[in-house]
Design an enzyme around this catalytic site. Structure first.
Site, PDB file in Angstrom:
ATOM      1  N   HIS A 183      10.100  -3.867   2.431  1.00 51.06           N
ATOM      2  CA  HIS A 183       9.093  -3.256   3.584  1.00 51.06           C
ATOM      3  C   HIS A 183       9.762  -4.070   4.916  1.00 51.06           C
ATOM      4  O   HIS A 183       9.928  -3.441   5.845  1.00 51.06           O
ATOM      5  CB  HIS A 183       7.486  -3.602   3.386  1.00 51.06           C
ATOM      6  CG  HIS A 183       7.034  -2.790   2.123  1.00 51.06           C
ATOM      7  ND1 HIS A 183       7.559  -1.373   1.834  1.00 51.06           N
ATOM      8  CD2 HIS A 183       6.192  -2.876   1.179  1.00 51.06           C
ATOM      9  CE1 HIS A 183       6.728  -0.989   0.768  1.00 51.06           C
ATOM     10  NE2 HIS A 183       6.129  -1.931   0.492  1.00 51.06           N
ATOM     11  N   HIS A 220       6.786   3.220   1.649  1.00 50.95           N
ATOM     12  CA  HIS A 220       5.967   4.131   2.723  1.00 50.95           C
ATOM     13  C   HIS A 220       5.947   3.408   3.912  1.00 50.95           C
ATOM     14  O   HIS A 220       5.358   3.806   5.035  1.00 50.95           O
ATOM     15  CB  HIS A 220       4.765   4.174   1.866  1.00 50.95           C
ATOM     16  CG  HIS A 220       3.925   2.866   1.800  1.00 50.95           C
ATOM     17  ND1 HIS A 220       4.276   1.869   0.635  1.00 50.95           N
ATOM     18  CD2 HIS A 220       2.993   2.262   2.622  1.00 50.95           C
ATOM     19  CE1 HIS A 220       3.456   1.206   0.748  1.00 50.95           C
ATOM     20  NE2 HIS A 220       2.760   0.889   2.036  1.00 50.95           N
TER      21      HIS A 220
END
Ligand code: NAD
Length: 484
Positions: free
Chosen positions: A240, A178
């Site tokens: 990430h 995300h």
């Protein structure tokens, strides 16, 4: 500045795990917000699929409650919400069982984009893929969306890739990170590749070092036992932070095209040097302010899992040789902030006497809070008194620049789900990228396990362990302050 909303094609989206935490907090609220924005055609269908014995009405109630809880009150429009809820239905399915699949098949319409969101434990991915295929529910245009964690090491990531590849082509698999859906992260590419200004300086000749920080104030309370099996390296760095590093370090792709972008990111990962033991600092937050420490939360008084990690990473290629990337992430730190700071080198020669006033140019890209960018530049200190230098920020906060609509920037999940429907994989990790990231991560973790390394304690509300400061001091550099 009004952002344009381009509607996607009508779709059937099945959310496996539709009653779970992620569905309630992110997926369903995100879909509602896109519906409100006019991006989702009203003849689309969203089908919850999970183990719970529930009917359509039960699922609609659950979704309504989740949307009211997780969407800002001023974005709740009762008429739109009612129309959205009408698009929802539910099938009770056990990913490992045989019931419910024909009911699901009956719901799927012909000539409509089909997407299947696997919001369940990765151990069920294989079962879902096999049954979707076996029951003829997925066709060659269908897309599957899979959540993190994508493996816990290279071997398990390979296994997951292999399980999915049995029934789906790479072009159908959307591995969600995300972070890649964040507005500023995409802006990194726009800033780098749509301006002439930065790219000529974007190399070791002009960049002294890069700092990437993801700091959280929360601990692992509540999910300590789960977190204890992964730790900051697996939970944040391998995925990430690696993605952020890639976007900063990659070469310009020949085109803004999914595989061209991902090819360039993959080259960066492959060029990462192994990390030396002295370039790694791991930490665990201690008890304090009436709250337990990491080990209390993990339920293991002897846990060696890190809730903090700082690393110095070198990239062996022409562009970056000699420019270290310092990465740090941790829980229960001073402030909640994510930023990338690119520190430029000194000018080759100073014509000013005020050497003390001089500071390096720094480009700071803030991912949260207050998404935006700052470029720290030197100017003359105002007023009389000779030529003294001072540093000021050229501040570009996206919320200010984009005006009121800036507040309605889609959340990462919203954007990514719309990309799935559009069939655009640019912001999703490719299988070989994930494997390369694990291939770099595995020896680092194996190294500290073999050495019997213990994480250093750090105070809650601090900037992390003292040793992490040394990691930079040693090189004559300093971490930026962790603050909101
Ligand atoms: P959860 O435990 O809250 O929900 C799990 C869902 O899966 C439930 O709907 C449950 O009914 C369903 N389920 C479980 N076993 C099933 C089976 N055999 N057949 C069919 N359905 C079954 O989990 P979650 O927090 O929603 O997480 C879902 C996935 O997303 C996990 O892979 C997790 O790692 C990942 N993820 C979650 C978050 C988050 O914020 N919650 C963030 C990132 C990634």
């Amino acid at each position: 500045m009004v952002s344009r909303v381009i509607p996607v094609d009508p779709f059937d989206l099945v959310i496996f795990g539709g009653t779970g935490d992620l569905a309630k907090r992110k997926i369903l609220p995100g879909l509602y917000r896109r519906f409100l924005a006019g991006q989702i055609p009203s003849d689309s269908a969203i089908i919850g699929a999970a183990r719970a014995d529930m009917d359509d009405a039960g699922f609609r109630d659950l979704a309504r409650a989740a949307i009211v809880e997780f969407v800002a009150a001023d974005r709740i429009d009762d008429t739109v919400l009612a129309a959205f809820i009408e698009r929802l239905s539910y099938v009770s399915i056990d990913a490992q069982g045989s019931g419910g699949w024909s009911a699901l098949k009956k719901k799927m319409r012909k000539n409509t984009v089909r997407a299947f969101y696997f919001s369940v434990a990765p151990s069920l991915f294989g079962d879902l893929a096999e049954r979707l295929h076996g029951h003829g529910i997925a066709d060659e245009d269908s897309r599957i969306v899979v959540e993190k964690p994508f493996g816990r090491d290279l071997a398990s990531a390979r296994e997951l890739n292999a399980v999915l590849a049995r029934h789906f082509a790479e072009g159908q698999i959307y591995r969600i990170d995300h972070y890649l859906g964040k507005e500023t992260v995409q802006n990194l590419m726009a800033v780098r590749f749509a301006n002439i200004l930065f790219e000529p300086l974007w190399k070791s000749e002009y960049v002294d070092h890069v700092q990437i920080t993801v700091a959280e104030t929360v601990g692992v309370d509540g999910r300590g036992a789960y977190y204890d099996k992964s730790g900051a390296m697996r939970d944040m760095v391998q995925n990430h932070m690696m993605q952020l590093l890639c976007l900063i370090a990659m070469e310009p792709p020949y085109h803004f095209d999914p595989d061209a972008v991902r090819d360039e990111k993959l080259k960066v990962i492959r060029a990462l040097d192994p990390v030396l033991p002295e370039d790694i600092v791991r930490g665990q937050y201690l008890a304090g302010s009436g709250q337990g420490g990491y080990r209390d939360h993990a339920g293991d008084a002897a846990s060696r899992t890190e809730s903090y990690i700082a690393l110095k990473v070198n990239i062996s290629n022409w562009r970056w040789k000699g420019t270290p990337f310092y990465l740090r992430t941790g829980k229960r730190l001073r402030a909640r902030t994510s930023e990338i700071a690119i520190t430029f080198r000194e000018p080759p020669h100073s014509i000013f006497d005020d050497a003390e006033g001089w500071r390096e140019n720094v480009l700071v890209i803030r991912l949260q809070p207050n998404e935006g960018m700052n470029l720290m530049v030197m100017i003359k200190e105002p007023g009389p008194g000779g030529m003294r230098l001072t540093q000021v920020p050229l501040d570009m906060s996206f919320a200010t620049v984009l005006g009121e609509e800036g507040e309605d920037i889609p959340d990462a999940y919203e954007r990514l789900i719309m990309d799935v429907i559009r069939g655009n994989q640019t912001l999703f990790m490719r299988g070989d990228e994930v494997e390369a990231a694990w291939a770099w991560t595995d020896p680092i973790i194996e190294g500290w396990e073999k050495r019997g390394d213990r994480p250093r304690g750090y105070d809650p509300g601090s900037s992390g362990p003292e040793d992490a400061l040394m990691l930079m001091h040693r090189d004559g550099r300093r971490w930026r302050e962790i603050r909101e």
